[in-house]
Every structure is written in C-alpha cells, then in structure tokens.
Design an enzyme around this catalytic site. Structure first.
Site, mmCIF file in Angstrom:
data_model
loop_
_atom_site.group_PDB
_atom_site.id
_atom_site.type_symbol
_atom_site.label_atom_id
_atom_site.label_comp_id
_atom_site.label_asym_id
_atom_site.label_seq_id
_atom_site.Cartn_x
_atom_site.Cartn_y
_atom_site.Cartn_z
ATOM 1 N N TYR A 1 1.624 -4.833 -14.391
ATOM 2 C CA TYR A 1 0.323 -4.605 -14.473
ATOM 3 C C TYR A 1 -0.376 -5.895 -15.034
ATOM 4 O O TYR A 1 -1.362 -6.346 -14.889
ATOM 5 C CB TYR A 1 -0.472 -3.407 -14.890
ATOM 6 N N ARG B 1 -0.812 -8.515 -12.714
ATOM 7 C CA ARG B 1 -1.944 -8.540 -12.054
ATOM 8 C C ARG B 1 -3.426 -8.560 -12.829
ATOM 9 O O ARG B 1 -4.485 -9.162 -12.274
ATOM 10 C CB ARG B 1 -1.758 -7.084 -11.277
ATOM 11 N N ASN C 1 -9.537 -0.117 -5.263
ATOM 12 C CA ASN C 1 -9.037 -1.368 -5.868
ATOM 13 C C ASN C 1 -9.174 -1.000 -7.617
ATOM 14 O O ASN C 1 -10.127 -0.359 -7.947
ATOM 15 C CB ASN C 1 -9.953 -2.478 -5.559
ATOM 16 N N ASP D 1 -9.100 -3.776 -9.312
ATOM 17 C CA ASP D 1 -9.842 -5.088 -9.740
ATOM 18 C C ASP D 1 -11.120 -4.737 -10.197
ATOM 19 O O ASP D 1 -11.812 -3.733 -10.139
ATOM 20 C CB ASP D 1 -9.585 -6.295 -8.969
ATOM 21 N N HIS E 1 -8.761 4.979 -8.257
ATOM 22 C CA HIS E 1 -7.469 4.736 -8.567
ATOM 23 C C HIS E 1 -7.479 4.087 -9.808
ATOM 24 O O HIS E 1 -6.385 3.357 -10.409
ATOM 25 C CB HIS E 1 -6.750 3.946 -7.512
ATOM 26 N N CYS F 1 -4.492 6.633 -23.255
ATOM 27 C CA CYS F 1 -3.704 7.422 -24.085
ATOM 28 C C CYS F 1 -2.899 8.610 -23.316
ATOM 29 O O CYS F 1 -3.460 9.268 -22.847
ATOM 30 C CB CYS F 1 -4.521 7.968 -25.324
ATOM 31 N N THR G 1 -9.760 -1.157 4.041
ATOM 32 C CA THR G 1 -8.812 -0.366 3.805
ATOM 33 C C THR G 1 -7.888 -0.020 4.996
ATOM 34 O O THR G 1 -8.495 0.264 6.054
ATOM 35 C CB THR G 1 -9.086 1.145 2.873
ATOM 36 N N SER G 2 -6.699 0.053 4.992
ATOM 37 C CA SER G 2 -5.625 0.639 5.945
ATOM 38 C C SER G 2 -5.683 2.215 6.188
ATOM 39 O O SER G 2 -5.181 2.362 7.337
ATOM 40 C CB SER G 2 -4.363 0.170 5.606
ATOM 41 N N ALA H 1 -13.997 -9.793 5.686
ATOM 42 C CA ALA H 1 -15.095 -9.125 4.857
ATOM 43 C C ALA H 1 -16.350 -10.038 4.566
ATOM 44 O O ALA H 1 -17.273 -9.746 4.627
ATOM 45 C CB ALA H 1 -14.526 -8.447 3.912
HETATM 46 C C1 BV8 Z 1 -2.306 12.535 -4.707
HETATM 47 C C2 BV8 Z 1 -3.214 2.056 -7.792
HETATM 48 C C3 BV8 Z 1 -2.104 14.678 -5.384
HETATM 49 C C4 BV8 Z 1 -1.777 1.722 -8.125
HETATM 50 C C5 BV8 Z 1 -2.890 3.274 -5.779
HETATM 51 C C6 BV8 Z 1 2.292 12.356 2.867
HETATM 52 C C7 BV8 Z 1 0.833 12.576 3.774
HETATM 53 C C8 BV8 Z 1 -0.213 12.439 3.161
HETATM 54 C C9 BV8 Z 1 -0.175 12.218 1.630
HETATM 55 C C10 BV8 Z 1 0.822 11.700 1.018
HETATM 56 C C11 BV8 Z 1 2.217 11.938 1.531
HETATM 57 N N1 BV8 Z 1 3.375 11.633 0.885
HETATM 58 C C12 BV8 Z 1 2.512 11.302 -0.275
HETATM 59 C C13 BV8 Z 1 1.341 11.514 -0.125
HETATM 60 C C14 BV8 Z 1 0.347 11.420 -1.323
HETATM 61 C C15 BV8 Z 1 -0.020 9.881 -1.694
HETATM 62 C C16 BV8 Z 1 -0.148 8.970 -0.344
HETATM 63 O O1 BV8 Z 1 -1.102 9.017 0.304
HETATM 64 N N2 BV8 Z 1 0.913 8.300 -0.066
HETATM 65 C C17 BV8 Z 1 1.166 7.587 1.146
HETATM 66 C C18 BV8 Z 1 1.614 6.447 0.941
HETATM 67 C C19 BV8 Z 1 1.593 8.211 2.313
HETATM 68 N N3 BV8 Z 1 -1.232 9.874 -2.642
HETATM 69 C C20 BV8 Z 1 -0.960 10.052 -3.742
HETATM 70 O O2 BV8 Z 1 0.023 10.038 -4.438
HETATM 71 C C21 BV8 Z 1 -2.432 9.908 -4.236
HETATM 72 N N4 BV8 Z 1 -2.338 11.183 -4.940
HETATM 73 O O3 BV8 Z 1 -2.214 12.842 -3.504
HETATM 74 O O4 BV8 Z 1 -2.254 13.328 -5.692
HETATM 75 C C22 BV8 Z 1 -2.239 15.841 -6.500
HETATM 76 C C23 BV8 Z 1 -3.107 16.920 -6.362
HETATM 77 C C24 BV8 Z 1 -3.089 17.604 -7.403
HETATM 78 C C25 BV8 Z 1 -2.647 17.288 -8.474
HETATM 79 C C26 BV8 Z 1 -2.060 15.952 -8.778
HETATM 80 C C27 BV8 Z 1 -1.760 15.386 -7.665
HETATM 81 C C28 BV8 Z 1 -2.597 8.916 -5.450
HETATM 82 C C29 BV8 Z 1 -2.623 7.727 -4.528
HETATM 83 C C30 BV8 Z 1 -3.008 6.418 -5.558
HETATM 84 C C31 BV8 Z 1 -1.969 5.640 -5.702
HETATM 85 N N5 BV8 Z 1 -2.398 4.382 -6.305
HETATM 86 N N6 BV8 Z 1 -3.279 2.353 -6.539
HETATM 87 C C32 BV8 Z 1 -1.827 0.155 -7.932
HETATM 88 O O5 BV8 Z 1 -2.668 -0.258 -7.440
HETATM 89 O O6 BV8 Z 1 -1.195 -0.620 -8.572
HETATM 90 S S1 BV8 Z 1 -2.971 3.337 -4.030
HETATM 91 C C33 BV8 Z 1 -2.828 1.542 -3.412
HETATM 92 O O7 BV8 Z 1 -2.674 1.747 -2.234
HETATM 93 C C34 BV8 Z 1 -4.002 0.769 -3.822
HETATM 94 O O8 BV8 Z 1 -4.763 1.637 -4.522
HETATM 95 C C35 BV8 Z 1 -4.431 0.380 -2.488
HETATM 96 O O9 BV8 Z 1 -5.720 0.491 -2.934
HETATM 97 C C36 BV8 Z 1 -3.801 1.376 -1.704
HETATM 98 C C37 BV8 Z 1 -3.360 0.629 -0.238
HETATM 99 O O10 BV8 Z 1 -4.599 0.947 0.380
HETATM 100 P P1 BV8 Z 1 -5.757 -0.277 0.562
HETATM 101 O O11 BV8 Z 1 -6.488 -0.420 -0.251
HETATM 102 O O12 BV8 Z 1 -6.121 0.115 2.074
HETATM 103 O O13 BV8 Z 1 -4.909 -1.562 1.043
HETATM 104 P P2 BV8 Z 1 -3.975 -2.290 2.243
HETATM 105 O O14 BV8 Z 1 -3.252 -3.379 1.914
HETATM 106 O O15 BV8 Z 1 -3.328 -0.895 2.517
HETATM 107 O O16 BV8 Z 1 -4.842 -2.413 3.525
HETATM 108 C C38 BV8 Z 1 -5.570 -3.646 3.113
HETATM 109 C C39 BV8 Z 1 -6.546 -3.292 4.633
HETATM 110 O O17 BV8 Z 1 -7.570 -4.555 4.512
HETATM 111 C C40 BV8 Z 1 -5.717 -3.549 5.743
HETATM 112 O O18 BV8 Z 1 -6.329 -2.670 6.715
HETATM 113 C C41 BV8 Z 1 -6.120 -5.139 6.251
HETATM 114 O O19 BV8 Z 1 -6.301 -5.039 7.757
HETATM 115 C C42 BV8 Z 1 -7.429 -5.256 5.533
HETATM 116 N N7 BV8 Z 1 -7.770 -6.560 5.085
HETATM 117 C C43 BV8 Z 1 -6.885 -7.695 5.024
HETATM 118 N N8 BV8 Z 1 -7.449 -8.609 4.654
HETATM 119 C C44 BV8 Z 1 -9.049 -8.683 5.077
HETATM 120 C C45 BV8 Z 1 -8.979 -7.289 5.368
HETATM 121 N N9 BV8 Z 1 -9.853 -6.612 5.862
HETATM 122 C C46 BV8 Z 1 -11.256 -7.430 5.949
HETATM 123 N N10 BV8 Z 1 -11.252 -8.585 5.427
HETATM 124 C C47 BV8 Z 1 -10.144 -9.415 5.215
HETATM 125 N N11 BV8 Z 1 -10.267 -10.644 4.646
#
Ligand code: BV8
Length: 231
Positions: A52, A55, A88, A90, A112, A120, A179-180, A222
C-alpha cells in the site's frame, strides 16, 4: 432528481493509476489474494504495508483527469441528491471536488476505504495516514494497538452500505463508470437501482459482463465519454 454514480478503477486509468484487471489481478507485482485480504495482512504485515505504501507513493505523481472533473462540475450544479460511490482507494475524486465545491445534496463515499487513511485495528479509529511514516515500517504503534491501512479487503464489509442502499432505493438515475462489475456488493448496485425504477447507464472502455443489466451503454475512454455524457 436523485442520482447515484458508481466508479471503479477505469475512471483513474487515464491518470496513470493501474486498474485491477489490466494487470491480470496483480497490483505492483503482488497477487491480490496475498495482499488485499485480512489473512494476507496477518501473515505478512510488512509486505501488505509495503504494497500500500507503493500505491500511496504513486498518488503523489498522478492527477485527477477530465472524467473526475466532469463529475465535480456536475456535483457543483446538481439540484437534488447526488451520491458518488467509488470503489477506488485513490483520492482523485476528492481532489477534483476541491476546485468546484459540490452542491448541498452531494456525498462522496469511498466504499472500499482510502489509501491516505489509517485505521486502529482495535478501536476502529480512522485517521490520516501519517505522511512521515517510513515506507519500511511494518505498522504504526498507536495507544489503541496496531494501525492498519483503512482499506476494505476481500471478505470484509464495505463501508457505509446502509447509506448506499438507501440512496439506490431512491435514485432516478444510476450510472456505473469504469468498473468491470467483478466485485460484489458493488456489482449488484445496478439491480437495486433497476428495482427502484431508475434509468441505468454503463459507461466503460468496453461492454462488461453485466452490460445487459443496464438500459444504456456508452463506450470509450472515460476522459471522453464522461464529459460528453454529462455536458
Ligand atoms: C464482502 C480494496 C461480505 C483493496 C477492493 C462469489 C460471488 C459473489 C461474491 C463473492 C464471491 N466470492 C467472494 C465474494 C465476495 C467478494 C467478491 O466480490 N469477490 C469477487 C472477486 C468474486 N467481495 C468481497 O469480499 C467484499 N466484501 O462481500 O463482504 C461480508 C458480509 C458481512 C460481513 C462481512 C463481510 C469486499 C470487496 C472489496 C475488496 N477490496 N479494493 C485494494 O484496492 O487494494 S476491491 C478491488 O477490486 C478494487 O476496489 C477495485 O475497485 C476492484 C476491481 O474492480 P474495478 O474497480 O471494476 O476495477 P477493474 O480493474 O476490475 O475494472 C476496471 C474497468 O475499467 C474495466 O471494465 C475496464 O474495461 C475499464 N477501463 C479501463 N480503462 C478505462 C476503462 N474505462 C473507461 N476509461 C478507461 N480509460
């Protein structure tokens, strides 16, 4: 008119912040599962803090782009409720809104967490990340105990979900930007908005796996699509 906008890594891509998918799920060379989870942090706090810190240092070199500023301009003139929910960690939205103060009904939520905040582990107290912290220091000692990054890891509950769900239930327009739709619960927001009868729009580089869930799709970089959609 009430609007909810959800943003993801794609809105910051043209500012030079790497997205999650483009790096094949790797951030700065680390497997996400090794660093963006409580287990990863417990196993190797120094590695996670360093991940982190890398980043956090990158933030000093990037600036908000035209898409961030288009949303800030929209927020300044919006009449009604405007919730901007970002996945995000950031601070590019925060910085873009500094230059044009938002109207009263505006709220920015980092669901997030934030790179520039620390939490803490014992009391949950959130504070600004101490800028002077040495990059190699594994964790900050605090009267309450170990400070961790104020980041929501996989398996942890995203922040302010009650406020987000309330806004989605009352929104007339839901726009997902850069977002994906790979991560829940954010990926499910479009369904909640549809259930509320909102018009739903996906703005992304290309159609995502959830594109069919939206009434409308606007595709391209974007910095072009966001200003033109809202102006
Ligand atoms: C929770 C912080 C429950 C970290 C992040 C199976 C099914 C459903 C859900 C789950 C499952 N298995 C596990 C889960 C839950 C899990 C989840 O969803 N997993 C996924 C992988 C299946 N989710 C969780 O764990 C969440 N918590 O469910 O809690 C709970 C309930 C009760 C009590 C306790 C707990 C927590 C999720 C948060 C994780 N932390 N970030 C860090 O950043 O270091 S998520 C992380 O992924 C980032 O935040 C980031 O935002 C995210 C990725 O998503 P995007 O932002 O969409 O980024 P990505 O790269 O994927 O996509 C970018 C898009 O931009 C693309 O589409 C691309 O085409 C587009 N793009 C690129 N360039 C451009 C553009 N568009 C326009 N212009 C451009 N130039």
């Amino acid at each position: 008119m009430n609007i909810v906008i959800l943003t993801g890594a794609g809105i910051s891509a043209e500012s030079g912040v790497p997205t999650f998918r483009a790096s094949d799920g790797l951030w700065c060379g680390h497997r996400v599962e090794d660093v963006a989870t409580p287990q990863g942090y417990a196993a190797d706090p120094a590695l996670v803090q360093d991940f982190y810190n890398q980043r956090r240092r990158q933030l000093a070199e990037v600036q908000p782009n035209a898409a961030h500023y288009a949303l800030a301009d929209l927020a300044a003139r919006w009449e009604g409720n405007f919730m901007l929910v970002t996945q995000n960690v950031d601070d590019l939205h925060d910085r873009a809104h500094e230059t044009s103060p938002p109207a009263p009904g505006f709220e920015l939520i980092h669901m997030h967490g934030e790179l520039l905040k620390a939490r803490c582990s014992r009391s949950g107290l959130v504070s600004d990340w101490p800028g002077d912290m040495a990059a190699d220091e594994p964790s900050l000692d605090h009267p309450h105990g170990r400070m961790r990054p104020h980041i929501v890891w996989f398996g942890e509950m995203p922040l302010h979900m009650d406020r987000i769900e309330t806004a989605l239930a009352a929104c007339d327009l839901f726009v997902s930007i850069g977002t994906s739709g790979a991560v829940y619960p954010a990926a499910g927001f479009v369904q909640a908005a549809r259930h509320a009868g909102a018009r739903t729009v996906e703005i992304n580089l290309e159609p995502t796996q959830g594109a069919d869930l939206f009434d409308e799709g606007v595709y391209g970089p974007a910095t072009e699509t966001v200003p033109s959609f809202f102006n």
